[in-house]
Structure formats: C-alpha cells, structure tokens
Design an enzyme around this catalytic site. Structure first.
Site, mmCIF file in Angstrom:
data_model
loop_
_atom_site.group_PDB
_atom_site.id
_atom_site.type_symbol
_atom_site.label_atom_id
_atom_site.label_comp_id
_atom_site.label_asym_id
_atom_site.label_seq_id
_atom_site.Cartn_x
_atom_site.Cartn_y
_atom_site.Cartn_z
ATOM 1 N N ASP A 113 0.851 -1.179 0.000
ATOM 2 C CA ASP A 113 0.000 0.000 0.000
ATOM 3 C C ASP A 113 0.891 1.234 0.000
ATOM 4 O O ASP A 113 1.723 1.403 0.893
ATOM 5 C CB ASP A 113 -0.849 -0.063 1.288
ATOM 6 C CG ASP A 113 -2.032 0.866 1.240
ATOM 7 O OD1 ASP A 113 -2.669 0.966 0.179
ATOM 8 O OD2 ASP A 113 -2.309 1.503 2.271
ATOM 9 N N MET A 114 0.739 2.087 -0.990
ATOM 10 C CA MET A 114 1.543 3.309 -1.037
ATOM 11 C C MET A 114 1.086 4.247 0.090
ATOM 12 O O MET A 114 -0.110 4.374 0.351
ATOM 13 C CB MET A 114 1.392 4.000 -2.393
ATOM 14 C CG MET A 114 1.847 3.160 -3.585
ATOM 15 S SD MET A 114 3.567 2.642 -3.501
ATOM 16 C CE MET A 114 4.401 4.205 -3.779
ATOM 17 N N ASP A 130 -3.228 2.726 -5.959
ATOM 18 C CA ASP A 130 -2.147 2.803 -4.972
ATOM 19 C C ASP A 130 -1.912 1.525 -4.178
ATOM 20 O O ASP A 130 -1.202 1.561 -3.182
ATOM 21 C CB ASP A 130 -2.389 3.965 -4.016
ATOM 22 C CG ASP A 130 -3.552 3.710 -3.073
ATOM 23 O OD1 ASP A 130 -4.395 2.857 -3.394
ATOM 24 O OD2 ASP A 130 -3.616 4.364 -2.026
ATOM 25 N N GLU A 131 -2.506 0.410 -4.575
ATOM 26 C CA GLU A 131 -2.207 -0.813 -3.831
ATOM 27 C C GLU A 131 -2.272 -2.067 -4.693
ATOM 28 O O GLU A 131 -2.950 -2.086 -5.734
ATOM 29 C CB GLU A 131 -3.095 -0.951 -2.597
ATOM 30 C CG GLU A 131 -4.561 -1.072 -2.867
ATOM 31 C CD GLU A 131 -5.339 -1.120 -1.543
ATOM 32 O OE1 GLU A 131 -5.751 -2.211 -1.152
ATOM 33 O OE2 GLU A 131 -5.514 -0.068 -0.927
#
Length: 406
Positions: free
Chosen positions: A16-17, A140-141
DNA sequence: TCTGGGGTCCTAGGACCC
DNA sequence: TCTGGGGTCCTAGGACCC
C-alpha cells in the site's frame, strides 16, 4: 490416481503506497514537506492555484502562495491527507468544509490524476520486475504472491518486501507499507501495522496475538453497517467474532456473509492473487456545484447529461469495450439515490445510442426533487475485439437462424 | 457550512423457460 | 382443485472499497 503435488505454504504480500496522492504532490512541491496538506476539491481549487502560480517552477512557489483549506467553498471531499494533516483528525472522504473547521491552515491542492497514474504505473512495473504475480487493486495498492519467488519465503517475506520497498523508493522517492501473510485477508491487515514505510510479517500462529485484538472493522469487507450490527450483538473485536459459532453468524448475517465472517475471524481466506480481470462496467458521474431542478434547469441538465454520455462513450472506445446495459444514477438534494437501467438487444459504444437509452431511463424517475448528482453507466461489457469477432461469425448465419426458428 | 468519483459484488423479486 | 423446482436474465438498491 495422481495425487496433486503438495502446495507450499502461501506467502502473500499486500503493498500500500503511503498517502499516495499527497506524497506525489510533495515530490513536486518539496517545500510543503511536514506541513498539513490535503488533496481534493474540484475546479475551484484548481483555478485558484493556477491563477496564483502562473509560470513559476513548482519548487519555487513560496509556501505562502498556496491556497488554504479555510478559503475553500464547495462540495469537495478530501481524497488524501498528509500525515501532518491527519494529526488534526481529518482524512479521506471527509467534506472539505468540515475539514477546514478542524485544520483551516492546511494547504489544499487539486487532484492531478494524470500524475498519480504515471507514478502508479511506475511502481507497479518495478514490482513486476521483481515478483511477477501481482494483482492490481487500484491506483495505490497491489497484492503480490511471494510463494514461488526466489527468496520470497526468507524471514517470512521480509527480505523481499524490503527489496521492493527500496526499489520503489530509489526510483520514485515514494514510500509504501507492506504486509506479508499466508493470505490476502491477513496481508491486507498486516500492511497497516507499521504505516508509513513499514513492513509487518504475520504467520498463521500469530492469529490470536496479532489479529484477534483488532476491531472487526479492520477486516476488509466489514464496513460501517456490518460493524454497527456486530456492536449491537456485543461483538467488538475479531477475537470476539471468532468465538461465535458459524451457524449463529449465518442466522444473523445470512448464509454467505455469516460463513465468510466466520472464516475471516479465523484468518481463513483462499482467494488467489488474480493477475488480470475484465471490467464489468464503465461510468461517469458528476455532482453539480448547486442542486439543479429538472424543469427550471432543464437546459443545463440536458447539456451535462449529454456530456456524461459522450465521456462514457469515449472511455469505452479508449479502453476497447462495448456494452449492452445502459444505466443512470441520480442523487437528490436529500442525498437519496436511485438508479434505472435497461438492457439493449445489441452491444454498443455509440454516444447517441447511449444518450437515447439513458434518456428513456430518466423518464422512469419522478423528478420533483432537486438533483445534486447525475451519472451514466454502461454495463454488461464485452471486449470490442470479441464483439467484432462474434459479428463475423454471426452475420452469415443470421438467415439460417431465421429459417430454423420457423 | 454535509457527504467525490469510479468501481465490484450481493440480494431479492419477477419473468420466462424447461 | 394444478403443482414443483431449478436456472438464467433483468432490474433496483445497497454495502463496501480505493
């Protein structure tokens, strides 16, 4: 009889960013590092910023020139907030007006999806180079299957997780958090344990110590409604949920959900990492700057409606799909929503066809109340290439089909 | 000072077919 | 005096996620 080969213990990572959109903005505006910054809002914030910034290079813009949350007025929500901003109790999905009360001095930046998509592509490519079994879970993940990657089992996956983290940071300057566990469910929870820029390793035997103390809400799939119902039944933690019998959960939540909840509480999840998937629907929607009335604002509404249909048609063409279910979504001023849809005999990606049938859907909705949102959706999608191949097959056969029907 | 936009999946009833 | 049951498609709403 052949016996299937013994399958190794799965090691699944969830990556996860960290505060992704905000972190990308900080690459551009390093002078904002450490300050409360939120990303969100609409055209208004964008206009303000462009007007103020002119042609200056982004890193030279003085901090004092950035628009502040307190000066915003409109219907936007926060998409992402930096960790400095989260300290003030503001976060994703919160209305900007409400957030402004809690942290008026926060800097407000408009969303720039093109930039986020670019960095999204970049970090995913880096992961694919290292570990090729990756499931895309949004901008983003991702999930990554470490099981068969050389070294993917060392220290439960920590070594590989660290390698990926470093590769992403070296290439982009962005940090991420990683959880590695026997399945997706546990990996997803683990990735939150040491945020930001952390790694957490969970083994099956860690269930009681690391998972059971957590709130039920931490299970991906238990949202506000299910959580409230669980609380009413006296269940707060995953451990308490795990003490309930499966039959009891099925009585209260239905067969499917009850069985799923039982498994989740016991850390059981056999879902595979899925490398590719086809979209089910493509849609566009917009919330108006002010509520519109079907009669008094007919012209404005009609123009927006047509534009949404054109955008959906463009999206279909760009992504290479046709669809045969046309639908609309309306949200009224009291925030209640309705949807209407209809299924065509043939697939389409034509804007005028979509507009026509979306219009028929609209006629089925009573429109006394003011509207705040209008959306257009095309579902039952088929890849354009398959549709064309199907037509080639079908065309010569059509007359024959008619004869056979008789 | 109410609450974005783009998705997926599930449920449930009715139509229709076998 | 019909009486079942299953399967699939369509539609509407809602929960949930990023």
């Amino acid at each position: 009889m052949n016996t299937p080969p013994p399958s190794p213990q799965r090691r699944i990572a969830h990556l996860d960013m960290d505060a992704f959109y905000a972190s990308v903005e900080l690459l551009r505006y390093p002078q904002l590092k450490g300050l409360p910054v939120v990303i969100g809002g609409g055209r208004r914030a964008q206009d303000d910023q462009q007007a103020q910034q002119g042609e200056r290079p982004p890193h030279k813009i003085p901090v004092a020139d950035f628009p502040l949350l307190k000066d915003y007025s409109g219907r936007g929500v926060i998409t992402t907030a930096t960790y400095a901003a989260r300290q003030f109790g503001i976060g994703s999905a919160m209305g900007l007006m409400k957030a402004a009360k809690r942290c008026p001095q926060a800097i407000l930046l408009p969303v720039d999806f093109a930039a986020y998509r670019h960095y999204s592509r970049t970090f995913k490519d880096i992961i694919l180079d290292i570990a090729p079994l990756m499931e895309d879970r949004g901008i983003d993940e991702v999930y990554i299957d470490f099981t068969q990657v050389p070294g993917g089992q060392r220290e439960g996956g920590r070594v590989l997780a660290r390698l990926i983290q470093k590769a992403i940071f070296d290439a982009t300057g962005l940090t991420c958090s990683v959880g590695v566990a026997p399945n997706k469910l546990l990996a997803k929870m683990a990735s939150e344990f040491n945020k930001p820029n952390g790694i957490a390793i969970v083994f099956e035997e860690d269930l009681q110590s690391k998972i059971w103390p957590l709130a039920c809400r931490k299970i991906n799939g238990i949202g506000p409604k299910a959580d409230e119902k669980l609380q009413q039944l006296g269940i707060t933690t995953i451990g308490e949920l795990a003490q309930k019998e499966q039959g009891w959960l099925m009585d209260h939540f239905g067969q499917k959900t009850g069985a799923w909840m039982f498994d989740a509480a016991h850390g059981v999840d056999s879902r595979p990492v899925v490398l590719e998937s086809e979209p089910v629907s493509i849609s566009r929607e917009t919330t108006f700057e002010r509520d519109l009335h079907a009669v008094r604002d007919k012209a404005e509404l009609g123009a927006i409606f047509t534009r949404l249909c054109e955008q959906v048609a463009q999206d279909l063409a760009r992504k290479g799909y046709v669809g045969k279910t046309i639908g609309i979504k309306l949200r009224f001023d009291d925030f209640k929503s309705v949807t209407r849809d209809l299924t065509l005999p043939d697939y389409t990606l034509d804007a005028a066809t979509i507009r026509h049938h979306a219009g028929l859907c609209l006629k089925r909705v009573p429109l006394q109340q003011r509207l705040r949102l209008l959306g257009v959706r095309v579902g039952s999608l088929l890849p354009l290439a398959e549709h064309q191949a199907g037509l080639r097959q079908e065309a010569p056969r059509a007359p024959l089909q008619t004869t056979m029907d008789l």
